[in-house]
Design a protein around this motif. Structure first.
Motif, PDB file in Angstrom:
ATOM      1  N   ILE A 177     -62.019 -44.074  28.588  1.00 17.61           N
ATOM      2  CA  ILE A 177     -60.985 -45.020  29.013  1.00 17.61           C
ATOM      3  C   ILE A 177     -61.362 -45.655  30.347  1.00 17.61           C
ATOM      4  O   ILE A 177     -61.895 -44.987  31.241  1.00 17.61           O
ATOM      5  CB  ILE A 177     -59.630 -44.295  29.138  1.00 17.61           C
ATOM      6  CG1 ILE A 177     -59.213 -43.721  27.784  1.00 17.61           C
ATOM      7  CG2 ILE A 177     -58.548 -45.231  29.675  1.00 17.61           C
ATOM      8  CD1 ILE A 177     -58.106 -42.690  27.867  1.00 17.61           C
ATOM      9  N   ARG A 178     -61.077 -46.936  30.479  1.00 15.66           N
ATOM     10  CA  ARG A 178     -61.211 -47.614  31.764  1.00 15.66           C
ATOM     11  C   ARG A 178     -59.895 -47.463  32.514  1.00 15.66           C
ATOM     12  O   ARG A 178     -58.848 -47.915  32.041  1.00 15.66           O
ATOM     13  CB  ARG A 178     -61.527 -49.093  31.546  1.00 15.66           C
ATOM     14  CG  ARG A 178     -61.671 -49.899  32.844  1.00 15.66           C
ATOM     15  CD  ARG A 178     -61.867 -51.372  32.543  1.00 15.66           C
ATOM     16  NE  ARG A 178     -62.039 -52.153  33.761  1.00 15.66           N
ATOM     17  CZ  ARG A 178     -62.092 -53.480  33.802  1.00 15.66           C
ATOM     18  NH1 ARG A 178     -62.004 -54.182  32.670  1.00 15.66           N
ATOM     19  NH2 ARG A 178     -62.250 -54.122  34.942  1.00 15.66           N
ATOM     20  N   TRP A 179     -59.931 -46.805  33.658  1.00 17.12           N
ATOM     21  CA  TRP A 179     -58.731 -46.551  34.444  1.00 17.12           C
ATOM     22  C   TRP A 179     -58.662 -47.521  35.621  1.00 17.12           C
ATOM     23  O   TRP A 179     -59.653 -47.699  36.343  1.00 17.12           O
ATOM     24  CB  TRP A 179     -58.703 -45.120  34.966  1.00 17.12           C
ATOM     25  CG  TRP A 179     -58.764 -44.077  33.894  1.00 17.12           C
ATOM     26  CD1 TRP A 179     -59.851 -43.333  33.534  1.00 17.12           C
ATOM     27  CD2 TRP A 179     -57.699 -43.654  33.036  1.00 17.12           C
ATOM     28  NE1 TRP A 179     -59.532 -42.471  32.512  1.00 17.12           N
ATOM     29  CE2 TRP A 179     -58.215 -42.647  32.180  1.00 17.12           C
ATOM     30  CE3 TRP A 179     -56.366 -44.024  32.909  1.00 17.12           C
ATOM     31  CZ2 TRP A 179     -57.453 -42.012  31.220  1.00 17.12           C
ATOM     32  CZ3 TRP A 179     -55.593 -43.388  31.947  1.00 17.12           C
ATOM     33  CH2 TRP A 179     -56.131 -42.398  31.117  1.00 17.12           C
ATOM     34  N   ILE A 180     -57.509 -48.125  35.838  1.00 18.28           N
ATOM     35  CA  ILE A 180     -57.321 -49.083  36.928  1.00 18.28           C
ATOM     36  C   ILE A 180     -56.047 -48.733  37.687  1.00 18.28           C
ATOM     37  O   ILE A 180     -54.977 -48.613  37.085  1.00 18.28           O
ATOM     38  CB  ILE A 180     -57.225 -50.530  36.405  1.00 18.28           C
ATOM     39  CG1 ILE A 180     -58.517 -50.920  35.661  1.00 18.28           C
ATOM     40  CG2 ILE A 180     -56.958 -51.498  37.549  1.00 18.28           C
ATOM     41  CD1 ILE A 180     -58.447 -52.286  35.001  1.00 18.28           C
ATOM     42  N   GLU A 181     -56.163 -48.577  39.003  1.00 17.58           N
ATOM     43  CA  GLU A 181     -54.989 -48.323  39.831  1.00 17.58           C
ATOM     44  C   GLU A 181     -54.427 -49.641  40.342  1.00 17.58           C
ATOM     45  O   GLU A 181     -55.151 -50.451  40.927  1.00 17.58           O
ATOM     46  CB  GLU A 181     -55.359 -47.423  41.011  1.00 17.58           C
ATOM     47  CG  GLU A 181     -54.178 -47.073  41.900  1.00 17.58           C
ATOM     48  CD  GLU A 181     -54.536 -46.127  43.024  1.00 17.58           C
ATOM     49  OE1 GLU A 181     -53.720 -45.982  43.967  1.00 17.58           O
ATOM     50  OE2 GLU A 181     -55.634 -45.524  42.973  1.00 17.58           O
ATOM     51  N   GLY A 182     -53.142 -49.876  40.110  1.00 17.60           N
ATOM     52  CA  GLY A 182     -52.525 -51.094  40.606  1.00 17.60           C
ATOM     53  C   GLY A 182     -51.339 -51.524  39.762  1.00 17.60           C
ATOM     54  O   GLY A 182     -50.969 -50.878  38.787  1.00 17.60           O
ATOM     55  N   ASN A 183     -50.748 -52.671  40.159  1.00 17.86           N
ATOM     56  CA  ASN A 183     -49.570 -53.188  39.466  1.00 17.86           C
ATOM     57  C   ASN A 183     -49.965 -54.290  38.483  1.00 17.86           C
ATOM     58  O   ASN A 183     -51.128 -54.381  38.056  1.00 17.86           O
ATOM     59  CB  ASN A 183     -48.535 -53.685  40.481  1.00 17.86           C
ATOM     60  CG  ASN A 183     -49.067 -54.830  41.332  1.00 17.86           C
ATOM     61  OD1 ASN A 183     -50.109 -55.434  41.041  1.00 17.86           O
ATOM     62  ND2 ASN A 183     -48.359 -55.146  42.395  1.00 17.86           N
ATOM     63  N   TYR A 184     -49.019 -55.142  38.119  1.00 16.63           N
ATOM     64  CA  TYR A 184     -49.264 -56.141  37.070  1.00 16.63           C
ATOM     65  C   TYR A 184     -50.342 -57.162  37.436  1.00 16.63           C
ATOM     66  O   TYR A 184     -50.905 -57.803  36.560  1.00 16.63           O
ATOM     67  CB  TYR A 184     -47.958 -56.858  36.713  1.00 16.63           C
ATOM     68  CG  TYR A 184     -47.417 -57.772  37.790  1.00 16.63           C
ATOM     69  CD1 TYR A 184     -47.689 -59.131  37.765  1.00 16.63           C
ATOM     70  CD2 TYR A 184     -46.619 -57.277  38.818  1.00 16.63           C
ATOM     71  CE1 TYR A 184     -47.188 -59.974  38.747  1.00 16.63           C
ATOM     72  CE2 TYR A 184     -46.118 -58.108  39.793  1.00 16.63           C
ATOM     73  CZ  TYR A 184     -46.400 -59.456  39.761  1.00 16.63           C
ATOM     74  OH  TYR A 184     -45.915 -60.286  40.736  1.00 16.63           O
ATOM     75  N   THR A 185     -50.645 -57.297  38.722  1.00 16.19           N
ATOM     76  CA  THR A 185     -51.707 -58.241  39.103  1.00 16.19           C
ATOM     77  C   THR A 185     -53.065 -57.787  38.578  1.00 16.19           C
ATOM     78  O   THR A 185     -53.983 -58.602  38.441  1.00 16.19           O
ATOM     79  CB  THR A 185     -51.772 -58.409  40.633  1.00 16.19           C
ATOM     80  OG1 THR A 185     -52.074 -57.155  41.247  1.00 16.19           O
ATOM     81  CG2 THR A 185     -50.442 -58.927  41.179  1.00 16.19           C
ATOM     82  N   LYS A 186     -53.206 -56.504  38.280  1.00 12.60           N
ATOM     83  CA  LYS A 186     -54.474 -55.978  37.762  1.00 12.60           C
ATOM     84  C   LYS A 186     -54.727 -56.402  36.311  1.00 12.60           C
ATOM     85  O   LYS A 186     -55.805 -56.169  35.777  1.00 12.60           O
ATOM     86  CB  LYS A 186     -54.501 -54.452  37.876  1.00 12.60           C
ATOM     87  CG  LYS A 186     -54.462 -53.943  39.309  1.00 12.60           C
ATOM     88  CD  LYS A 186     -55.680 -54.403  40.098  1.00 12.60           C
ATOM     89  CE  LYS A 186     -55.683 -53.818  41.499  1.00 12.60           C
ATOM     90  NZ  LYS A 186     -56.881 -54.216  42.271  1.00 12.60           N
ATOM     91  N   LEU A 187     -53.722 -57.003  35.671  1.00  9.22           N
ATOM     92  CA  LEU A 187     -53.923 -57.531  34.321  1.00  9.22           C
ATOM     93  C   LEU A 187     -54.770 -58.799  34.329  1.00  9.22           C
ATOM     94  O   LEU A 187     -55.341 -59.178  33.306  1.00  9.22           O
ATOM     95  CB  LEU A 187     -52.576 -57.835  33.667  1.00  9.22           C
ATOM     96  CG  LEU A 187     -51.728 -56.639  33.242  1.00  9.22           C
ATOM     97  CD1 LEU A 187     -50.271 -57.060  33.046  1.00  9.22           C
ATOM     98  CD2 LEU A 187     -52.282 -56.013  31.969  1.00  9.22           C
ATOM     99  N   GLU A 188     -54.832 -59.442  35.485  1.00 10.42           N
ATOM    100  CA  GLU A 188     -55.577 -60.698  35.585  1.00 10.42           C
ATOM    101  C   GLU A 188     -57.056 -60.468  35.292  1.00 10.42           C
ATOM    102  O   GLU A 188     -57.678 -59.559  35.824  1.00 10.42           O
ATOM    103  CB  GLU A 188     -55.392 -61.305  36.974  1.00 10.42           C
ATOM    104  CG  GLU A 188     -53.952 -61.698  37.284  1.00 10.42           C
ATOM    105  CD  GLU A 188     -53.759 -62.136  38.721  1.00 10.42           C
ATOM    106  OE1 GLU A 188     -54.760 -62.218  39.461  1.00 10.42           O
ATOM    107  OE2 GLU A 188     -52.597 -62.394  39.105  1.00 10.42           O
ATOM    108  N   GLY A 189     -57.600 -61.298  34.414  1.00  5.81           N
ATOM    109  CA  GLY A 189     -59.006 -61.195  34.062  1.00  5.81           C
ATOM    110  C   GLY A 189     -59.313 -60.237  32.933  1.00  5.81           C
ATOM    111  O   GLY A 189     -60.454 -60.172  32.463  1.00  5.81           O
ATOM    112  N   LEU A 190     -58.308 -59.479  32.476  1.00  5.52           N
ATOM    113  CA  LEU A 190     -58.510 -58.558  31.354  1.00  5.52           C
ATOM    114  C   LEU A 190     -58.167 -59.241  30.038  1.00  5.52           C
ATOM    115  O   LEU A 190     -57.519 -60.288  30.005  1.00  5.52           O
ATOM    116  CB  LEU A 190     -57.636 -57.314  31.526  1.00  5.52           C
ATOM    117  CG  LEU A 190     -57.837 -56.480  32.798  1.00  5.52           C
ATOM    118  CD1 LEU A 190     -56.906 -55.278  32.781  1.00  5.52           C
ATOM    119  CD2 LEU A 190     -59.284 -56.035  32.934  1.00  5.52           C
ATOM    120  N   SER A 191     -58.603 -58.630  28.945  1.00  6.55           N
ATOM    121  CA  SER A 191     -58.242 -59.136  27.616  1.00  6.55           C
ATOM    122  C   SER A 191     -58.054 -57.968  26.664  1.00  6.55           C
ATOM    123  O   SER A 191     -58.708 -56.934  26.800  1.00  6.55           O
ATOM    124  CB  SER A 191     -59.316 -60.090  27.076  1.00  6.55           C
ATOM    125  OG  SER A 191     -60.546 -59.412  26.898  1.00  6.55           O
TER     126      SER A 191
END
Length: 248
Positions: free
Chosen positions: A86-100
Motif C-alpha cells: 500500500i502507498r501510505w500518505i499522511e495529510g488531508n484532502y489536499t493530498k488527493l491532488e495529482g492522484l488517480s
C-alpha cells in the motif's frame, strides 16, 4: 479530518487501542461487497486510519493508496500484513491532488468530521478530479443526530473491549451540546490495567441528505444509489445510515 485533530486519532494510546474498539464489522462486508461489484483496479482509501479496511483491500489484490492526517494511525497501519503493498500518505484532502483511482472510499463516517463547507466541498472536488472517468466515490454519513446518539455508550452504560497489549478498556460518550446539525461530545477511555483515563473532545456534522445530494451534483457527480444500512437495503426516512454511491 480537519486541521484540529482530536485525541481519538492522535493520542498514541488511543491509536494503539483503536482496532480493538473499532473492529471490522457489518460495515466492512458492505464496503468489500460493493468494491467487488464495481471491480476497480485502483482504490484510494481516504481517512484510512489504522488501515483495517485498507489492508483487506490490498490482500484481495487491489492497488491501494491510504490517506490519513493522523501520523500515529498510519504508523500502526504500516505494521500490518499486506501494508507493504500500500502507498501510505499522511495529510488531508489536499493530498488527493495529482492522484488517480477507479474508486475512492471514505469510510467510518469520515465526511462527518469535515465540519466546514470549504473542507467538505474541497474534498468532493478533489475526489472528483482524482477519479478516472466513470470512476466511483462511495462514502457513509449517519442520517439522524438524535437517533445516532441513542446507540452510543453512556457513563451509566459503558462498553468494554480488551486489547492484547493494553488490557481491558472501558469507554463511553458524553454528549455536550448540539445544534440542528452539529454535535459536540466527549469520548472517555479508561484503561483498567494502567489506570489511565483519556478524554477526547470532538465534533461531527450531520448534513441532511438533500444538502449532500446538491453538493455532489454541483461538483459534477452522478448519484447512482443511496443505501440506508450495511445490509445493502435502500435508503428511507427511517434508515440509520446514508451510504452514497456516486460516479464521475
Amino acid at each position: 479530518m480537519n486541521d484540529q485533530q482530536s485525541k481519538q486519532f492522535t493520542h498514541p494510546l488511543l491509536a494503539q487501542a483503536y482496532d480493538s474498539i473499532n473492529a471490522l464489522g457489518d460495515d466492512a462486508s458492505f464496503w468489500l461487497n460493493e468494491t467487488n461489484k464495481l471491480a476497480p483496479k485502483t482504490i484510494i482509501d481516504f481517512g484510512c486510519g489504522t488501515g483495517l479496511l485498507t489492508c483487506e483491500l490490498a490482500k484481495l489484490g487491489y492497488e491501494v493508496t491510504g490517506i490519513d492526517p493522523a501520523g500515529q494511525m498510519l504508523e500502526i497501519a504500516k505494521t500490518k500484513a499486506f501494508s507493504e503493498k500500500i502507498r501510505w500518505i499522511e495529510g488531508n484532502y489536499t493530498k488527493l491532488e495529482g492522484l488517480s483511482a477507479d474508486l475512492i472510499l471514505m469510510t467510518s463516517h469520515v465526511v462527518q468530521f469535515l465540519l466546514t463547507d470549504p473542507e467538505f466541498l474541497g474534498t468532493l472536488h478533489n475526489c472528483f478530479n482524482a477519479l478516472n472517468q466513470n470512476g466511483h466515490l462511495l462514502f457513509d454519513s449517519r442520517r439522524s443526530l438524535k437517533d445516532s446518539f441513542k446507540n452510543w455508550p453512556t457513563k451509566d452504560n459503558p462498553r468494554h473491549e480488551t486489547n492484547p497489549e493494553l488490557g481491558e478498556i472501558e469507554y463511553y460518550c458524553n454528549l455536550l451540546e448540539t445544534t440542528d446539525v452539529l454535535a459536540k461530545y466527549e469520548l472517555h477511555y479508561h484503561f483498567i490495567k494502567s489506570g489511565e483515563h483519556i478524554v477526547s473532545t470532538d465534533q461531527i456534522i450531520f448534513r441532511p441528505k438533500s444538502v449532500i445530494e446538491k453538493s455532489l451534483q454541483d461538483v459534477g457527480f452522478t448519484i447512482e444509489h443511496i443505501y440506508g444500512d450495511w445490509d445493502g437495503s435502500d435508503y428511507n426516512e427511517a434508515s440509520p445510515e446514508m451510504l452514497f454511491l456516486v460516479r464521475k
